[in-house]
Design an enzyme around this catalytic site. Structure first.
Site, PDB file in Angstrom:
ATOM      1  N   CYS A 316       2.448  73.340  -8.683  1.00  0.00           N
ATOM      2  CA  CYS A 316       1.659  72.118  -8.663  1.00  0.00           C
ATOM      3  C   CYS A 316       0.536  71.896  -9.457  1.00  0.00           C
ATOM      4  O   CYS A 316       0.407  72.176 -10.537  1.00  0.00           O
ATOM      5  CB  CYS A 316       1.622  71.609  -7.297  1.00  0.00           C
ATOM      6  SG  CYS A 316       1.043  69.906  -6.857  1.00  0.00           S
ATOM      7  N   ILE A 317      -0.522  71.443  -8.893  1.00  0.00           N
ATOM      8  CA  ILE A 317      -1.812  71.436  -9.608  1.00  0.00           C
ATOM      9  C   ILE A 317      -2.392  72.816 -10.113  1.00  0.00           C
ATOM     10  O   ILE A 317      -3.063  72.959 -11.160  1.00  0.00           O
ATOM     11  CB  ILE A 317      -3.023  70.562  -8.724  1.00  0.00           C
ATOM     12  CG1 ILE A 317      -4.233  70.248  -9.720  1.00  0.00           C
ATOM     13  CG2 ILE A 317      -3.303  71.677  -7.673  1.00  0.00           C
ATOM     14  CD1 ILE A 317      -5.080  69.299  -8.949  1.00  0.00           C
TER      15      ILE A 317
END
Length: 584
Positions: A316-317
């Protein structure tokens, strides 16, 4: 019963006193923190600009209601009729048989569904509205529609009505106590419990894979996991999780732990456990997370194992950070990462999905104003944003269960993790939202400069494994796929069944979902074109990933025991950073 009312009165008084003190200290809060009023006023003006179309839409709704009245009347006279409208597949709000068997509740349900679908259709048909405003209005209209469902109100939910009659109102009394408990947990802000928070303990029955913390700084702890094979691949594996949530989504329990499974395949697994920042760390910036995160981890891994090269995973991030780091390393001639995997990570934010509705100047300014008071964004604020993407499942179902039915939420490790959110330092979070989501600078060569180094993702020439989730509502597969056209090296793209979590955490033993692969030599420009030539395979994709990475991880060497290499053990996994909670 008397004791319950006394308890409610005392707790309510305390909450009101706390609210009064907070109001004095913080001052009145804005009535429209998301600054939506002007958006809807502008939208309404566009809608009223074509009165004929609005009148036509109202007539269509009236005709649908007349049809519903006719069908309902026929049913009340004993005739067998087909419903005018039915819930969409997967809508659990109306699962109770009474919504179909009882005429009154069936009418309420169909009336709501007709109005909801009419309203959403009418909103989408308004002309002269730019795409970003249209998506924003559509999203917040849906939030209103979801909130107004008859399933969310005591007198119009057959399950609640039945429970109230049978318990003589005790369900509502217990629900009020649950409501007060959640207000107390959130210190005046409603923190809805999605699970039994006392049923789980980090390091007790979640995040249980054995290992040691072998390095730490102010931003992260580096965990090295105990090997489960006598020999391991020469190249260690570094996992960089998102800092919005805790890393143990990859280690919830032994049966579905990606970390445990990876050690069983012969990898020396290192995981970054991010700090839960407080007032002392408000000055952290994105560059700090790169330098004190993956770059510091690479130095530590070499000390611990002697390995010159590693493979990495960014989730994800954490994947957005890894892409930035790889471009930074490429520009500096640093080749310590030999292969990288991305779990549902975006680098091109042209089509970021529904999260994009939160990214405009008004809302960003509101978030920055909120963060300026403490120097960080509370984890609960981010959690609410993600929960709004699936409001019926992650908000309203618990409102009904906890406050109307008066039940305690069921123990569920995934929802325990979901509630274990972390804070975000203001400067770092603002940088991420503005430069990635709003301006999309990461994808532009030289659009970002970090530590005096221009970032160009096209300079990433190492092999990449790119995973996306078919039903991901946080990092849409179409958005994730764009990286195949950006990275300069070979990219193996894999589309997994399910979404942002289950699409990643899908162990082979579960035999759930499916995945798609396209073995053509070059990835086509769009995901639709890729899918046209892709083949579907049943079950987990983990073995395909293992086959890809093992071929790049070097020969086998004797297993490395955490703490017995070049770095001594600091404490047992999962470490102390991950145990810092914002809400208990």
């Amino acid at each position: 019963m008397k004791d319950a009312f006394k308890d409610i009165a005392e707790r309510s008084q305390k909450l009101l006193e706390d609210f009064a003190e907070k109001y004095k200290a913080d001052g009145p809060q804005p009535a429209d923190p998301l600054r939506l009023t002007q958006t809807f006023m502008d939208f309404t003006a566009k809608m009223l600009a074509d009165p004929n179309r609005l009148l036509q839409a109202q007539m269509e709704l009236w005709q649908q209601y007349m049809n519903l009245w006719q069908v309902t009347a026929q049913r009340m006279m004993g005739q067998k009729v087909e419903p005018v409208v039915e819930p969409t597949k997967g809508d659990k709000r109306f699962n109770d048989p009474a919504w179909k068997d009882e005429v009154v509740f069936d009418y309420l349900k169909q009336s709501y569904l007709l109005t909801a679908r009419w309203l959403q259709h009418t909103v989408k048909e308004v002309e002269g509205v730019d795409d970003k405003t249209a998506k924003k209005v559509d999203f917040y209209t849906r939030q209103f529609i979801d909130a107004m469902s008859p399933s969310n109100f005591a007198m119009t939910n057959p399950q609640v009505v039945k429970a109230t009659v049978e318990s003589k109102g005790e369900n509502l009394l217990k629900g009020l106590q649950n409501l007060l408990t959640d207000l107390e947990r959130g210190k005046g802000t409603l923190a809805i419990r999605q699970t039994d928070m006392k049923a789980f303990k980090v390091g007790g029955n979640v995040a249980t894979s054995p290992g040691k913390v072998v390095y730490q700084n102010k931003v992260m702890q580096l965990l090295q996991y105990t090997p489960t094979t006598e020999q391991v691949y020469q190249m260690p594996l570094l996992i960089v999780p998102p800092w919005i949530n805790k890393f143990y989504i990859l280690d919830l329990k032994p049966e579905n732990s990606f970390i445990k499974w990876a050690t069983e395949q012969g990898y020396t697994v290192f995981v970054i456990s991010w700090v839960n920042p407080d007032e002392q760390l408000t000055s952290l910036v994105f560059e700090d997370y790169m330098k004190l995160g993956p770059l510091a981890a690479l130095d530590a891994i070499k000390q611990a194992t002697g390995a010159e090269k590693v493979s990495a995973i960014g989730y994800c991030i954490g994947g957005t950070l890894m892409a930035t780091t790889l471009a930074y390393m490429a520009a500096r001639g640093d080749d310590r990462i030999a292969a990288c995997t991305f779990f549902t990570a975006q680098v091109d934010f042209t089509e970021p999905g529904e999260l994009g509705v939160f990214i405009d100047e008004d809302q960003l300014a509101s978030v920055e104003e909120m963060m300026s008071k403490k120097g960080y964004l509370e984890g609960a604020e981010m959690a609410t944003t993600f929960n709004m993407l699936r409001a019926n499942d992650l908000i309203w179902s618990f409102v009904v269960n906890n406050y109307l039915m008066g039940k305690d939420p069921f123990p569920f490790d995934l929802l325990f993790w979901n509630a274990d959110a972390t804070r975000m330092p203001a400067a770092m979070h603002s940088y991420y939202l503005r430069n990635m989501y709003q301006k999309n600078l990461l994808v532009k060569p030289g659009g970002l400069t970090i530590d005096n180094v221009p970032i160009d993702l096209r300079k990433i020439s190492i092999p990449v494994y790119l995973q996306a989730g078919k039903e991901d509502h946080i990092a849409p597969a179409k958005s994730v796929y764009k990286a195949t056209q950006i990275f300069g090296g070979p990219v193996r793209f894999m589309l997994a069944g399910s979404g942002h979590i289950a699409g990643v955490v899908n162990p082979p033993r579960n035999k759930k979902y499916q995945h798609w692969l396209n073995e053509t030599a070059k990835n086509p420009p769009t995901l639709d074109e890729w899918r046209a030539g892709a083949q579907e395979f049943p079950g987990s994709w983990w073995h395909d990933w293992d086959k890809w990475l093992s071929a790049k991880s070097g020969p086998k060497v004797p297993a490395r025991v955490p703490g017995q290499g070049g770095l001594p053990a600091i404490e047992d996994a999962p470490g102390s950073y991950v145990k810092v909670r914002t809400i208990d």
